[in-house]
Design a protein around this motif. Structure first.
Motif, PDB file in Angstrom:
ATOM      1  N   TYR A  42       0.848  -1.187   0.000  1.00  0.00           N
ATOM      2  CA  TYR A  42       0.000   0.000   0.000  1.00  0.00           C
ATOM      3  C   TYR A  42       0.890   1.246   0.000  1.00  0.00           C
ATOM      4  O   TYR A  42       2.067   1.202   0.373  1.00  0.00           O
ATOM      5  N   ALA A  43       0.300   2.335  -0.447  1.00  0.00           N
ATOM      6  CA  ALA A  43       1.059   3.587  -0.527  1.00  0.00           C
ATOM      7  C   ALA A  43       0.198   4.739  -0.031  1.00  0.00           C
ATOM      8  O   ALA A  43      -1.029   4.741  -0.217  1.00  0.00           O
ATOM      9  N   LEU A  44       0.844   5.686   0.610  1.00  0.00           N
ATOM     10  CA  LEU A  44       0.201   6.904   1.080  1.00  0.00           C
ATOM     11  C   LEU A  44       0.472   8.011   0.067  1.00  0.00           C
ATOM     12  O   LEU A  44       1.634   8.316  -0.230  1.00  0.00           O
ATOM     13  N   LEU A  45      -0.591   8.595  -0.496  1.00  0.00           N
ATOM     14  CA  LEU A  45      -0.470   9.675  -1.475  1.00  0.00           C
ATOM     15  C   LEU A  45      -0.780  11.006  -0.805  1.00  0.00           C
ATOM     16  O   LEU A  45      -1.666  11.089   0.050  1.00  0.00           O
ATOM     17  N   ALA A  46      -0.079  12.054  -1.194  1.00  0.00           N
ATOM     18  CA  ALA A  46      -0.318  13.371  -0.588  1.00  0.00           C
ATOM     19  C   ALA A  46       0.051  14.474  -1.562  1.00  0.00           C
ATOM     20  O   ALA A  46       0.964  14.329  -2.387  1.00  0.00           O
ATOM     21  N   GLY A  47      -0.708  15.573  -1.461  1.00  0.00           N
ATOM     22  CA  GLY A  47      -0.410  16.777  -2.233  1.00  0.00           C
ATOM     23  C   GLY A  47      -1.128  16.827  -3.559  1.00  0.00           C
ATOM     24  O   GLY A  47      -0.677  16.241  -4.536  1.00  0.00           O
TER      25      GLY A  47
END
Length: 453
Positions: free
Chosen positions: A365-370
């Motif tokens: 899993y990956a955390l996306l931001a911005g």
């Protein structure tokens, strides 16, 4: 023709997911400590706060290995780890003080049980030149509190009189030797028109069995009706983090200000001011989210001090703000000008929030931001956690995930708003042209293929 069309249809979902990732500036890998848990939690690192654009942190999301978003929700530092800690009622007793100018002696007689809890307290005031004595200050019994105390909440009945008092907080385990925990904590009860400003929270750190609250100012003291303790959260709640900012001096309508800019959407809850050397000053703190917005008062006036004796440095406690704020711009003003030789450092304190997500789909899993365009879909994970606590017990927690290496996605391009939609007629014309070209190419391919068959 059919194979080409099928391949195109198969690629469309992947293209859509790739486009979804392209809406974000960066991503961070999420490593699962317990892969068997269906719900995970992760504390947001500083780099994520610096990347997000929205004040509500809506441009944060979690995706699986294929780029498909999974249910995710953001919570305050304590919420996913433990239910909100209730305030603990403490027993308290008023202390006597001799009348001003007298030489009266005060004897404190305390009756305690086997565990050390105060059962009864009486005081005796000698009559050497004293005709009457007034009560001033309070003794607080915290002997039956096992967790450390991080703050006291004082409640009092009001008769309409203004109160601006300062308390010294001391701690003791034996009622004989006392240690100062907070040298000057403000208490306020002010009114103007129909508005009321009341401040009865005192922050400090204490493991002591007994606390003593002593008024320092000559003004009125509140008529205390209750003393409640706010306990230190259980282990696992993220510690306080601090952003130290250097500002620029400005003058507005003859008043000196120091202005600061915060590079990130941090959930600010506390403020502290540092001046070099031994110092004391009364401060007021303001903030706003944009340079063209009006300033709003957020804290103060409060006194910040620093005393360096050579052997130890004593500093005032940070000032709690009236709300959690994510503003970009901050401004300090002192009651008295500091002069050109001194400039304060503003420290803004926050506790990292926790992102909870479901492990749907396939890892990693990956955390996306911005992002200036993407918004995380709402997910009812709060109610889900409450149901799981009822099922598995109040100590149930989501499993912990760790934030791993980061990777740039669309970068600065994701932080720019999407181009405004073009005129629909132009879009229709392009669609007809492309569709017509595809149709002609398909017919031509069919005609060329026939003789060969």
């Amino acid at each position: 023709m059919k194979k080409s069309t099928g391949l195109l249809l198969a690629l469309l979902p992947l293209m859509a997911l790739a486009a979804a990732r392209d809406n974000y500036a960066r991503q961070w890998r999420l490593d699962l400590v317990s892969a068997d848990s269906g719900m995970q939690k992760v504390a947001l690192p500083e780099a994520v706060y610096r990347q997000v654009q929205r004040a509500d942190l809506g441009d944060i999301d979690v995706v699986d290995s294929s780029g498909q978003p999974v249910p995710a929700a953001l919570f305050s530092a304590e919420r996913p780890l433990d239910p909100a800690l209730p305030l603990r009622d403490l027993r308290w007793f008023p202390l006597p003080a001799a009348a001003a100018g007298s030489s009266a002696d005060i004897a404190l007689i305390v009756e305690r049980d086997a565990d050390g809890a105060v059962r009864r307290m009486t005081t005796e005031v000698s009559q050497r030149g004293v005709s009457n004595a007034r009560r001033s200050g309070w003794l607080v019994d915290a002997s039956d509190v096992e967790q450390p105390i991080r703050a006291l909440e004082l409640e009092w009945s009001s008769n309409g009189a203004a109160i601006e008092q300062t308390l010294r907080v001391q701690g003791s385990d034996d009622l004989r030797s006392w240690q100062t925990l907070e040298a000057a904590a403000p208490l306020l009860d002010l009114r103007r028109g129909g508005e009321n400003l009341r401040h009865g929270r005192i922050e400090f750190a204490s493991h002591f069995r007994y606390l003593r609250l002593l008024p320092l100012a000559l003004g009125a003291v509140p008529a205390i009706t209750a003393v409640r303790a706010e306990l230190v959260p259980p282990e696992g709640v993220p510690d306080w983090q601090w952003q130290a900012l250097n500002g620029r001096r400005s003058v507005e309508q003859g008043r000196e200000y120091f202005e600061f800019e915060l590079d990130g959407r941090f959930p600010i809850e506390r403020a502290d001011v540092i001046l070099p050397g031994n110092s004391t000053a009364e401060w007021t703190l303001q903030s706003r989210d944009a340079a063209d917005m009006p300033w709003q008062q957020r804290a103060g006036p409060w006194v910040a001090y620093q005393l360096d004796s050579g052997e130890r440095v004593e500093r005032s406690m940070p000032e709690p703000l009236r709300d959690v704020l994510r503003d970009r711009y901050w401004r300090l003003s002192a009651r008295a000008p500091l002069g050109d030789s001194k400039a304060p450092v503003l420290r803004l304190g926050y506790r990292p929030e926790v992102l909870v997500f479901m492990t749907e789909g396939e890892p990693p899993y990956a955390l996306l931001a911005g992002s200036a365009r993407a918004v995380r879909a709402p997910a009812p994970l709060g109610r889900t956690m409450e149901a799981l606590r009822r099922q598995h017990g109040a100590d149930w927690q989501p499993a912990s995930a760790r934030v791993g290496a980061d990777e740039e996605l669309a970068g600065a391009a994701a932080l720019r708003p999407a181009d405004p939609p073009r005129d629909w007629k132009a879009w229709l014309l392009w669609a007809l042209l492309i569709g017509g070209a595809a149709l002609v190419a398909g017919l031509a391919f069919s005609l060329l293929k026939k003789p060969a068959e």
